[in-house]
Design an enzyme around this catalytic site. Structure first.
Site, short mmCIF file in Angstrom:
data_model
loop_
_atom_site.label_atom_id
_atom_site.label_comp_id
_atom_site.label_asym_id
_atom_site.label_seq_id
_atom_site.Cartn_x
_atom_site.Cartn_y
_atom_site.Cartn_z
N LYS A 220 6.48 7.05 -1.77
CA LYS A 220 6.39 8.51 -2.58
C LYS A 220 7.48 8.65 -1.43
O LYS A 220 7.44 9.13 0.18
CB LYS A 220 5.99 9.21 -2.82
CG LYS A 220 5.98 8.69 -4.55
CD LYS A 220 4.64 8.99 -5.25
CE LYS A 220 4.17 8.42 -6.86
NZ LYS A 220 2.87 9.00 -7.88
N ARG A 255 -2.23 2.81 -7.63
CA ARG A 255 -0.89 2.19 -8.37
C ARG A 255 0.58 2.14 -6.86
O ARG A 255 0.68 2.74 -5.82
CB ARG A 255 -0.48 3.31 -9.42
CG ARG A 255 1.01 2.89 -10.03
CD ARG A 255 1.44 4.11 -10.64
NE ARG A 255 2.40 3.74 -11.48
CZ ARG A 255 3.73 4.02 -10.66
NH1 ARG A 255 3.48 4.62 -9.68
NH2 ARG A 255 4.41 3.91 -11.17
C1 PT1 Z 1 1.46 7.99 -10.50
C2 PT1 Z 1 3.01 7.70 -10.80
C3 PT1 Z 1 3.09 7.39 -12.28
N1 PT1 Z 1 3.88 8.11 -10.01
C4 PT1 Z 1 0.48 7.67 -11.99
N2 PT1 Z 1 1.89 7.47 -12.93
C5 PT1 Z 1 5.13 7.22 -10.60
N3 PT1 Z 1 -0.73 7.73 -13.22
C6 PT1 Z 1 5.09 7.48 -11.55
C7 PT1 Z 1 8.78 10.47 -4.39
O1 PT1 Z 1 8.60 11.79 -4.00
O2 PT1 Z 1 1.63 8.62 -9.32
N4 PT1 Z 1 0.42 7.80 -11.32
N5 PT1 Z 1 3.94 6.73 -12.56
C8 PT1 Z 1 6.35 7.82 -10.14
N6 PT1 Z 1 6.46 8.47 -9.76
C9 PT1 Z 1 7.15 9.54 -8.70
C10 PT1 Z 1 7.05 10.80 -8.33
C11 PT1 Z 1 7.37 8.71 -7.72
C12 PT1 Z 1 7.43 11.43 -6.89
C13 PT1 Z 1 8.72 9.05 -6.80
C14 PT1 Z 1 8.03 10.16 -5.93
O3 PT1 Z 1 9.36 10.07 -3.93
#
Ligand code: PT1
Length: 283
Positions: A220, A255
């Site tokens: 992230k 995850r």
């Molecule tokens: C998470 C999650 C998810 N993240 C759960 N499910 C994502 N339970 C998708 C960035 O800042 O943390 N928990 N499903 C992906 N979402 C992101 C959010 C991906 C922020 C990248 C960023 O780069």
């Protein structure tokens, strides 16, 4: 133990959830058949690398992600779920739409991973009538704009209390606590400072939520902000470090994209914890 569809999960050691994205980046060439083949190959790889669960998603919820219709989301994930039916590890469906959840449950998914914590109409009733596990995640705002102005008075208290309220709603609907996970939602309407405060205070978040925590930190942008690494795929070291720190603070499920490397780190942690337990008992 956690009830998760076909499975009872032992959460006394942190588990690794492998990420399976079925999103347009994987459709770049060759269309849907190619995308399905790629997704199945990736699922095989994640399981070979030792993933304890697979998380399948067809809508990107990263910041500024484009809108995907429910039909498009289903067209992406349902063929994959169909082919993975009966997999030896729990299948998680990452969706915030109740119609997608319904279709996934019909195909036997073991866990619904919902970044909007069952806020969609009909989602709660649907989950009440199933035996799948549920991950309730916190976010502030929506992916199209959530990083514009994240704001909290006390991020740990606010996120923890939101999760506790969503857990209470599930319990009141008749869903067993043993089916629930909570997730502080790293990167979902949070600044670097908010994300770090949540990671540092993970035990307090878990205590407020009252159920085991799932966390997603892999690749992230908070890790990009810390390291200066602009390319998400180049954040492996930061991702493993973040996963390990989450595990040290009691996260039950992590995850990740990089299952093999994360498992190795967790194995080192487990060995060290075992050794210090044995040293303590000799005193
Ligand atoms: C998470 C999650 C998810 N993240 C759960 N499910 C994502 N339970 C998708 C960035 O800042 O943390 N928990 N499903 C992906 N979402 C992101 C959010 C991906 C922020 C990248 C960023 O780069």
């Amino acid at each position: 133990m956690m009830q998760c569809g076909r499975f009872q999960l032992d959460l006394s050691r942190p588990l690794v959830m492998g990420i399976l994205n079925v999103t347009p980046d994987s459709f770049s060439d060759g269309g849907r058949f190619r995308a399905l083949d790629d997704a199945l190959a990736q699922a095989e790889r994640l399981m070979r690398d030792g993933a304890d669960l697979l998380d399948i998603g067809g809508e990107s919820t990263r910041p500024n992600a484009a809108y995907v219709s429910p039909q498009e989301e289903m067209d992406r994930v349902l063929p994959v779920l169909e082919r993975l039916q009966g997999a030896p590890v729990p299948l998680s469906l990452d969706t915030r739409r109740s119609e997608v959840m319904r279709a996934g449950l019909t195909l036997g998914v073991d866990l619904i991973n919902d970044v909007s914590a069952l806020e969609d109409d009909g989602a709660l009733a649907l989950m009440r009538d199933s035996r799948a596990g549920i991950c309730l995640m916190h976010k502030q705002g929506n992916p199209d704009s959530m990083q514009q102005r994240p704001h909290y008075q006390d991020v740990v208290a606010e996120v923890g209390d939101y999760l506790r309220r969503r857990v209470a709603l599930c319990l009141d609907a008749g869903i067993a606590r043993e089916r629930l996970l909570a997730d502080p939602g790293f990167g979902f309407g949070k600044t670097l400072e908010h994300n770090l405060a949540l990671l540092a205070a993970l035990p307090a978040v878990a205590e407020r939520a009252g159920v085991p925590l799932l966390v997603g930190l892999s690749r992230k942008s908070m890790l990009g902000a810390i390291t200066g690494e602009a390319v998400a795929e180049q954040r492996l070291g930061a991702s493993v470090a973040a996963a390990l720190e989450a595990a040290r603070r009691g996260a039950a499920i992590i995850r990740v994209h990089d299952v093999k490397e994360t498992r190795q780190a967790l194995q080192v942690l487990a060995a060290l914890q075992q050794s210090s337990l044995e040293q303590d008992s000799q005193k």
